[in-house]
Write an enzyme that holds these catalytic residues in place. Structure first.
Site, PDB file in Angstrom:
ATOM      1  N   TYR A 168      -4.311  85.669 -23.698  1.00 26.72           N
ATOM      2  CA  TYR A 168      -3.094  86.427 -23.408  1.00 26.72           C
ATOM      3  C   TYR A 168      -3.434  87.834 -22.945  1.00 26.72           C
ATOM      4  CZ  TYR A 168       1.563  88.439 -24.293  1.00 26.72           C
ATOM      5  OH  TYR A 168       2.776  89.067 -24.175  1.00 26.72           O
TER       6      TYR A 168
ATOM      7  N   LYS B 139      -2.751  89.376 -19.221  1.00 28.22           N
ATOM      8  CA  LYS B 139      -1.828  90.504 -19.075  1.00 28.22           C
ATOM      9  C   LYS B 139      -2.482  91.703 -18.398  1.00 28.22           C
ATOM     10  CE  LYS B 139       2.048  88.852 -20.500  1.00 28.22           C
ATOM     11  NZ  LYS B 139       3.073  88.562 -19.474  1.00 28.22           N
TER      12      LYS B 139
END
Length: 301
Positions: free
Chosen positions: A166, A170
């Site tokens: 993640y 990002k």
């Protein structure tokens, strides 16, 4: 200034079947936009799919009268991204605004994360942003106008435990933003990134209920609507937003210290001895491109 409106504009929102995406859809539609509600209808971990989420939001948006259509494609494939944008073009003839909002979570520590976990999360967040942005960018370039909002995260910007895929995705989204800025500015295509914290299925078991109650998704929408508007002239910026708080964040470069030149060897001991000056963020500034970073080296040439 007058009220910001999106009359006759077409807005594509990925992951718009619930949470923040649904709040965006309502906010844009209430101000005159025609909205493409994209949602695969899967679970938070990326499994499953269903059409109900997108269909429900489209039905809700009927009250505004601007027009809305559902799309159920996954953002994580090139063909899916193309179909999402084709939905906008087929129904409304153009794309003015793209909000890359779709996301999934599979939080695991680095040693427990599998290749499947990594690929799923990166494919939705990072590859997904690319797959939808590319065809949207083509239409925006043709029309000489566009606004793109990418969704990054404080986990990626500042770090967190147990979110390797993640976090990597990002931060990759920020890099994609910079690419759009570099290639799109001359075509009046602006791109910014937001790092939102809001109550949604992504956070409903992460924070206490009393905190989530203060983190309404609707608190994120004012910034997104401004960045997506014709009034906005900013591009390449990153913003934190949560519970009515808005703040710019930036990747900065400091002047640092030149401790040698090409005529002699620089030793690791010199690095150690000058560590405070090298790591100091005094006079650090955000840069507009990698070329700007070279201005700190001009004294070397």
């Amino acid at each position: 200034m007058g009220k910001i409106r999106f009359d006759d504009q077409v807005v594509v929102i990925t992951g718009a079947g619930s949470g923040i995406g649904r709040a965006y859809a309502h906010a844009f539609a209430s101000r005159g936009a025609r909205v493409v509600v994209n949602d695969l209808g899967g679970n938070r971990d990326g499994t499953g799919e269903a059409r109900g989420a997108a269909d429900t939001v489209v039905a809700e948006l009927a009250q505004y009268g601007g027009g809305a259509v559902a799309n159920y494609d996954s953002v994580a494939t090139v063909s899916g991204g193309e179909r999402i944008i084709a939905t906008a073009e087929d129904h409304f003839g153009r794309v003015d605004v793209l909000v890359n909002n779709a996301g999934v979570l599979r939080d695991k520590s680095l040693l427990k994360m599998t290749e499947e976990d990594w690929e799923l999360v990166v494919n939705v967040h990072l590859k997904g942003a690319f797959c939808v942005t590319r065809p949207a960018f083509a239409l925006m370039k043709k029309n000489g106008y566009g606004r793109i909002i990418n969704t990054t995260s404080g986990s990626g910007l500042y770090g967190n435990f147990g979110q390797a895929a993640y976090m990597a995705a990002k931060m990759g989204v920020v890099g994609l933003m910079h690419s759009v800025v570099a290639e799109g500015s001359k075509h009046n295509i602006l791109c910014n990134a937001i790092s939102p914290v809001a109550a949604s299925r992504m956070t409903d078991d992460v924070m206490p209920a009393e905190i989530l109650e203060k983190l309404k998704a609707e608190f994120i929408t004012p910034l997104v609507l401004f960045l997506a508007s014709q009034v906005n002239r900013e591009t390449g910026m990153i913003f934190n937003c949560a519970a009515g708080w808005f703040s710019r964040t930036a990747i900065c470069c400091a002047p640092g210290l030149c401790i040698g030149d090409a005529k002699r060897e620089i030793t690791p001991e010199e690095i150690h001895d000058n560590w405070m000056a090298i790591t100091s963020l005094d006079d650090a500034v955000p840069l507009d491109s990698v070329v700007d970073s070279f201005r700190f080296m001009t004294s070397l040439f």
